[in-house]
Design a protein around this motif. Structure first.
Motif, short mmCIF file in Angstrom:
data_model
loop_
_atom_site.label_atom_id
_atom_site.label_comp_id
_atom_site.label_asym_id
_atom_site.label_seq_id
_atom_site.Cartn_x
_atom_site.Cartn_y
_atom_site.Cartn_z
N GLY A 300 0.83 -1.20 0.00
CA GLY A 300 0.00 0.00 0.00
C GLY A 300 0.87 1.25 0.00
N ASN A 301 0.26 2.37 0.30
CA ASN A 301 0.99 3.64 0.23
C ASN A 301 1.88 3.89 1.44
OD1 ASN A 301 -0.09 4.40 -2.26
ND2 ASN A 301 -1.96 5.16 -1.31
N ASN A 302 1.74 3.11 2.49
CA ASN A 302 2.55 3.30 3.69
C ASN A 302 3.39 2.06 3.99
OD1 ASN A 302 1.59 5.94 4.52
ND2 ASN A 302 -0.38 4.93 4.84
N CYS A 303 4.05 1.56 2.96
CA CYS A 303 4.77 0.29 3.13
C CYS A 303 6.17 0.41 2.57
CB CYS A 303 4.01 -0.83 2.46
SG CYS A 303 3.44 -0.40 0.79
N PRO A 304 7.02 1.20 3.19
CA PRO A 304 8.32 1.48 2.60
C PRO A 304 9.37 0.41 2.87
CG PRO A 304 8.12 2.63 4.67
CD PRO A 304 6.80 1.94 4.45
N ALA A 305 10.42 0.51 2.09
CA ALA A 305 11.68 -0.11 2.46
C ALA A 305 12.46 0.91 3.28
CB ALA A 305 12.47 -0.49 1.21
N ILE A 306 13.47 0.46 4.00
CA ILE A 306 14.38 1.36 4.71
C ILE A 306 15.76 1.20 4.07
CG2 ILE A 306 15.54 1.82 6.90
CD1 ILE A 306 12.74 2.75 7.00
N ILE A 307 16.43 2.33 3.80
CA ILE A 307 17.78 2.30 3.25
C ILE A 307 18.71 3.16 4.09
CG2 ILE A 307 16.97 1.86 0.90
CD1 ILE A 307 17.54 4.81 0.27
N PHE A 308 20.00 2.93 3.98
CA PHE A 308 21.02 3.75 4.62
C PHE A 308 21.21 5.06 3.86
CE2 PHE A 308 22.62 -0.07 6.77
CZ PHE A 308 23.11 0.46 7.96
N ASN A 309 21.48 6.12 4.59
CA ASN A 309 22.05 7.35 4.02
C ASN A 309 21.38 7.82 2.75
OD1 ASN A 309 23.92 7.19 6.10
ND2 ASN A 309 25.38 6.03 4.87
N GLY A 310 20.05 7.94 2.79
CA GLY A 310 19.37 8.55 1.66
C GLY A 310 19.79 10.00 1.50
N VAL A 311 19.69 10.52 0.30
CA VAL A 311 20.08 11.90 0.05
C VAL A 311 19.28 12.83 0.95
CG1 VAL A 311 20.20 13.72 -1.68
CG2 VAL A 311 20.70 11.36 -2.32
N GLY A 312 19.95 13.71 1.67
CA GLY A 312 19.29 14.68 2.51
C GLY A 312 19.06 14.25 3.94
N CYS A 340 6.95 -6.79 -17.41
CA CYS A 340 7.36 -6.62 -16.01
C CYS A 340 8.50 -5.62 -15.95
CB CYS A 340 7.75 -7.94 -15.38
SG CYS A 340 9.13 -8.78 -16.14
N MET A 341 8.57 -4.89 -14.83
CA MET A 341 9.49 -3.77 -14.69
C MET A 341 10.16 -3.82 -13.32
SD MET A 341 6.82 -0.92 -16.17
CE MET A 341 8.00 0.44 -16.11
N PRO A 342 11.39 -3.33 -13.22
CA PRO A 342 12.06 -3.30 -11.91
C PRO A 342 11.44 -2.25 -11.00
CG PRO A 342 13.41 -2.21 -13.56
CD PRO A 342 12.27 -2.83 -14.30
N PHE A 343 11.69 -2.38 -9.70
CA PHE A 343 11.25 -1.42 -8.71
C PHE A 343 12.32 -0.35 -8.53
CE2 PHE A 343 8.37 -4.79 -7.70
CZ PHE A 343 7.27 -4.19 -7.10
N THR A 344 11.99 0.88 -8.88
CA THR A 344 12.90 2.01 -8.67
C THR A 344 12.61 2.62 -7.31
OG1 THR A 344 12.94 2.46 -11.04
CG2 THR A 344 13.69 4.21 -9.58
N LEU A 345 13.64 2.82 -6.51
CA LEU A 345 13.48 3.34 -5.16
C LEU A 345 13.55 4.86 -5.17
CD1 LEU A 345 15.72 0.79 -3.23
CD2 LEU A 345 13.25 0.75 -3.56
N ILE A 346 12.57 5.51 -4.55
CA ILE A 346 12.47 6.97 -4.53
C ILE A 346 12.46 7.44 -3.08
CG2 ILE A 346 11.08 8.97 -5.17
CD1 ILE A 346 9.92 7.30 -7.43
N ALA A 347 13.34 8.39 -2.74
CA ALA A 347 13.39 8.95 -1.40
C ALA A 347 13.69 10.44 -1.48
CB ALA A 347 14.47 8.25 -0.57
N ASN A 348 12.88 11.26 -0.81
CA ASN A 348 13.11 12.71 -0.77
C ASN A 348 13.24 13.30 -2.17
OD1 ASN A 348 13.15 12.59 2.05
ND2 ASN A 348 15.36 12.23 2.09
N SER A 349 12.42 12.80 -3.10
CA SER A 349 12.39 13.26 -4.50
C SER A 349 13.63 12.88 -5.28
CB SER A 349 12.17 14.78 -4.58
OG SER A 349 10.92 15.14 -4.01
#
Length: 398
Positions: A300-312, A340-349
């Motif tokens: 859903g819309n509130n189901c993120p992954a967590i990553i290290f050191n995102g920009v910003g 089928c398409m890969p998942f692109t990760l988006i954080a802080n635009s």
């Protein structure tokens, strides 16, 4: 061209697969078998050749799947010792691989190839895993605590507390930079507090046994249901995904994962990801896994992954996939036969990177779990998530 053997999948239907039941420590057994040791297969009866293909016949049903990877040893000639992709399953006792070897003088043994991890540290129902390739640029540690927390009851829902550490010197070394992490509560992910139904026990969790399916509200303090759950692990030594439900014989599965994502050019980050249920709440609180912050990853819309050191940001950031999230495998967005398409990760635009192996399906499909598909010279295995959505996992070139 010989099929690539880097990516592997192993599932609960395989021969000698560990059981994922209603107990503590069983997830460690599954991870050990898939990541580190591989699964022992039946004895081999004979090997026959036809051109560039070898047919391996076992003494009993092998329970293998198309596109899984065998690791052979003890054969003469020795050119047959190594890793081979299964490219045919003619019957329940035989598989076909590709090899330049045409005559076998000594028959050896076979296992299902593990994904390529070392078990760096271990404790009672705990383990720390990392890529065993010491030459790899990135080698994050995955800590898995599948033990019974002192504040928690044995009858409650079963899960593992999970986290990614940049460095680790022992099974209980939590001093390194890690995800997830709360500076105001440094042990939030690992050390339970409180008691009874008001206890808190973990934050990033891989659930596998509960009283309800992932689509139905219930509390962790409700008694979890007995029985073995189906599961699949797919990936390589740089990252993997775990797919499983919380009730036996249930198609409402959760998608978990850990590893190194592929950085997009120009992004300077530590490319480690963790997919988990982000659930810091009392064990008596009622919730399901289809809505809110504790829902299944990428559902859903509130189901993120967590990553290290995102920009910003300094330490960690939540990221969402760029595609249609929970509609994967249910809608015909494109007319291609297998879109089928890969998942692109988006954080802080920022476009941060791409999750390896995992693919969003832009076609309505009805594949059973662990089905394999060959399309455009690529290999895929398909599994289900919540509400019968389907995801494809790219296994490499055929």
């Amino acid at each position: 061209m010989v099929a690539s053997t880097d990516y592997q999948f192993i599932c609960s239907e395989n021969y000698n697969a560990p059981s994922l039941g209603n107990a503590w420590g069983v997830l460690i057994n599954v991870l050990d078998g898939c990541l580190v040791n591989g699964l022992t297969l039946p004895a081999i009866n004979n090997v026959t050749s036809s051109g560039s293909q070898l047919t391996i016949t076992f003494t009993t049903n092998h329970q293998l799947k198309m596109f899984q990877v065998l690791r052979l040893s003890g054969f003469v000639p020795t050119g047959l010792n190594g890793d081979f992709r299964i490219v045919g399953v003619p019957n329940a006792a035989a598989v076909v691989i590709e090899s330049t070897v045409t005559t076998v003088t000594t028959i050896g043994n076979a296992i299902l190839k593990p994904l390529g991890y070392e078990k760096s540290f271990a404790g009672p129902n705990k383990a720390v895993y990392r890529d065993k390739n010491v030459s790899a640029v990135y080698r994050p540690f995955l800590r898995v605590d599948n033990s019974l927390d002192p504040v928690y009851s044995d009858s409650y829902a079963k899960y593992a507390k999970v986290g990614v550490l940049e460095n680790c010197a022992g099974i209980d070394d939590l001093s390194s930079t890690q995800i997830p992490f709360d500076a105001d509560n440094p042990t939030k992910n690992w050390v339970g507090t409180g008691s009874g139904s008001s206890a808190y026990a973990g934050w990033a969790k891989w659930y596998y046994a509960r009283s309800t399916d992932a689509y139905t509200a219930g509390a962790d303090s409700d008694s979890s249901i007995s029985g073995n759950r189906p599961w699949m692990i797919v990936g390589n030594s740089q990252g993997f995904y775990l797919v499983n439900p919380m009730k036996p014989s249930d198609s409402h599965k959760l998608l978990y994962g850990f590893g190194v994502y592929d950085l997009i050019d120009g992004v300077d980050a530590t490319p480690y990801y963790l997919l988990a249920t982000w659930d810091y709440a009392t064990v008596g609180a009622s919730r399901d896994f289809s809505v809110g912050q504790n829902c299944a990853p990428f559902y859903g819309n509130n189901c993120p992954a967590i990553i290290f050191n995102g920009v910003g940001v300094n330490t960690q950031v939540s990221v969402l996939a760029a595609h249609g999230l929970y509609d994967s495998g249910t809608i015909n967005t494109y007319s291609n036969n297998f879109a089928c398409m890969p998942f692109t990760l988006i954080a802080n635009s920022y476009l941060m990177g791409v999750l390896p192996c995992l693919r969003y399906i832009n076609k309505a499909r009805s594949d059973a779990a662990y089905s394999t598909v060959a399309y455009s010279n690529m290999m895929y295995v398909i599994d289900l998530q919540l509400n019968n959505r389907r995801y494809a996992f790219n296994l490499g070139s055929l």
